[in-house]
Design a protein around this motif. Structure first.
Motif, PDB file in Angstrom:
ATOM      1  N   UNK A  78      24.225 -18.026 -20.436  1.00 25.85           N
ATOM      2  CA  UNK A  78      24.764 -19.311 -20.898  1.00 25.85           C
ATOM      3  C   UNK A  78      24.843 -19.362 -22.413  1.00 25.85           C
ATOM      4  N   UNK A  79      23.812 -18.865 -23.087  1.00 26.38           N
ATOM      5  CA  UNK A  79      23.816 -18.868 -24.542  1.00 26.38           C
ATOM      6  C   UNK A  79      24.890 -17.978 -25.136  1.00 26.38           C
ATOM      7  N   UNK A  80      25.368 -17.011 -24.372  1.00 22.80           N
ATOM      8  CA  UNK A  80      26.448 -16.133 -24.820  1.00 22.80           C
ATOM      9  C   UNK A  80      27.810 -16.793 -24.808  1.00 22.80           C
ATOM     10  N   UNK A  81      27.925 -17.951 -24.174  1.00 28.88           N
ATOM     11  CA  UNK A  81      29.196 -18.677 -24.146  1.00 28.88           C
ATOM     12  C   UNK A  81      29.465 -19.231 -25.545  1.00 28.88           C
ATOM     13  N   UNK A  82      30.659 -19.019 -26.094  1.00 28.97           N
ATOM     14  CA  UNK A  82      30.921 -19.476 -27.459  1.00 28.97           C
ATOM     15  C   UNK A  82      30.796 -20.992 -27.648  1.00 28.97           C
ATOM     16  N   UNK A  83      30.905 -21.764 -26.565  1.00 26.77           N
ATOM     17  CA  UNK A  83      30.779 -23.224 -26.679  1.00 26.77           C
ATOM     18  C   UNK A  83      29.493 -23.732 -26.025  1.00 26.77           C
ATOM     19  N   UNK A  84      28.504 -22.854 -25.945  1.00 28.56           N
ATOM     20  CA  UNK A  84      27.169 -23.219 -25.456  1.00 28.56           C
ATOM     21  C   UNK A  84      26.646 -24.403 -26.258  1.00 28.56           C
ATOM     22  N   UNK A  85      26.021 -25.331 -25.544  1.00 24.43           N
ATOM     23  CA  UNK A  85      25.421 -26.498 -26.183  1.00 24.43           C
ATOM     24  C   UNK A  85      24.023 -26.690 -25.614  1.00 24.43           C
ATOM     25  N   UNK A  86      23.067 -27.002 -26.485  1.00 23.35           N
ATOM     26  CA  UNK A  86      21.680 -27.149 -26.069  1.00 23.35           C
ATOM     27  C   UNK A  86      21.040 -28.282 -26.860  1.00 23.35           C
TER      28      UNK A  86
END
Length: 176
Positions: free
Chosen positions: A48-56
């Motif tokens: 998930x963190x590898x997604x360029x639009x990851x949000x946390x």
């Protein structure tokens, strides 16, 4: 316990928060860490963190992380929840909520709702989707109070449980 402060993070921040996510998960799931699916959490963080639009969004009590929520937008045209609806909505842009986790000491304090609301705040997508273990009906009910509805069931991996697929209209929930 002090007031929980929320901090936002994105794809580029993953190296600095990865261990925090793993530590909160290990604490929240300490009793289930023998489960192979639970042990694969680092893979999910990296995926998930590898997604360029990851949000946390991570919540902190002082310097202590208490929980987090993260996800990323679904790829247009590949929204896996579609199979559960006869007719998809006109705007089917979707944000996938992958994880929402709060450490035991901060549960039932409103922290989960705050993390979730912050994660979805200002999202451009029309919908949010998540999976929830139907063996936890209180959790499913909680999501329903946040505007989600169950639309089906899905087993995303051969060794995972079968989850309830829950969908929410972000814009309708924001205007309510």
């Amino acid at each position: 316990m002090t007031a929980v402060t929320l901090r936002r993070f994105a794809h580029g921040d993953l190296p600095s928060i990865r261990q925090t996510l793993l530590d909160v998960h290990a604490d929240a799931y300490a009793e289930e860490m023998g489960d192979e699916f639970v042990q694969r959490f680092p893979w999910f963080v990296d995926h998930w963190g590898g997604h360029p639009r990851f949000s946390c969004v991570v919540g902190y009590d002082g310097d202590e992380p208490v929980g987090f929520a993260y996800g990323a937008p679904a790829t247009a045209g590949r929204e896996w929840w579609r199979e559960h609806l006869a007719e998809p909505p006109a705007d089917d842009s979707t944000f996938s909520v992958s994880e929402l986790m709060v450490r035991h000491r901060w549960r039932k304090t409103g922290t989960a709702e705050r993390l979730h609301a912050a994660l979805l705040a200002d999202r451009p997508e029309a919908l949010a989707v998540l999976l929830v273990d139907p063996d936890h009906p209180k959790v499913q009910s909680l999501y329903e109070t946040w505007g989600y509805r169950r639309v089906g069931s899905r087993r995303p991996f051969a060794d995972s449980p079968t989850f309830a697929v829950m969908l929410r209209d972000i814009r309708a929930a924001a205007s309510a």
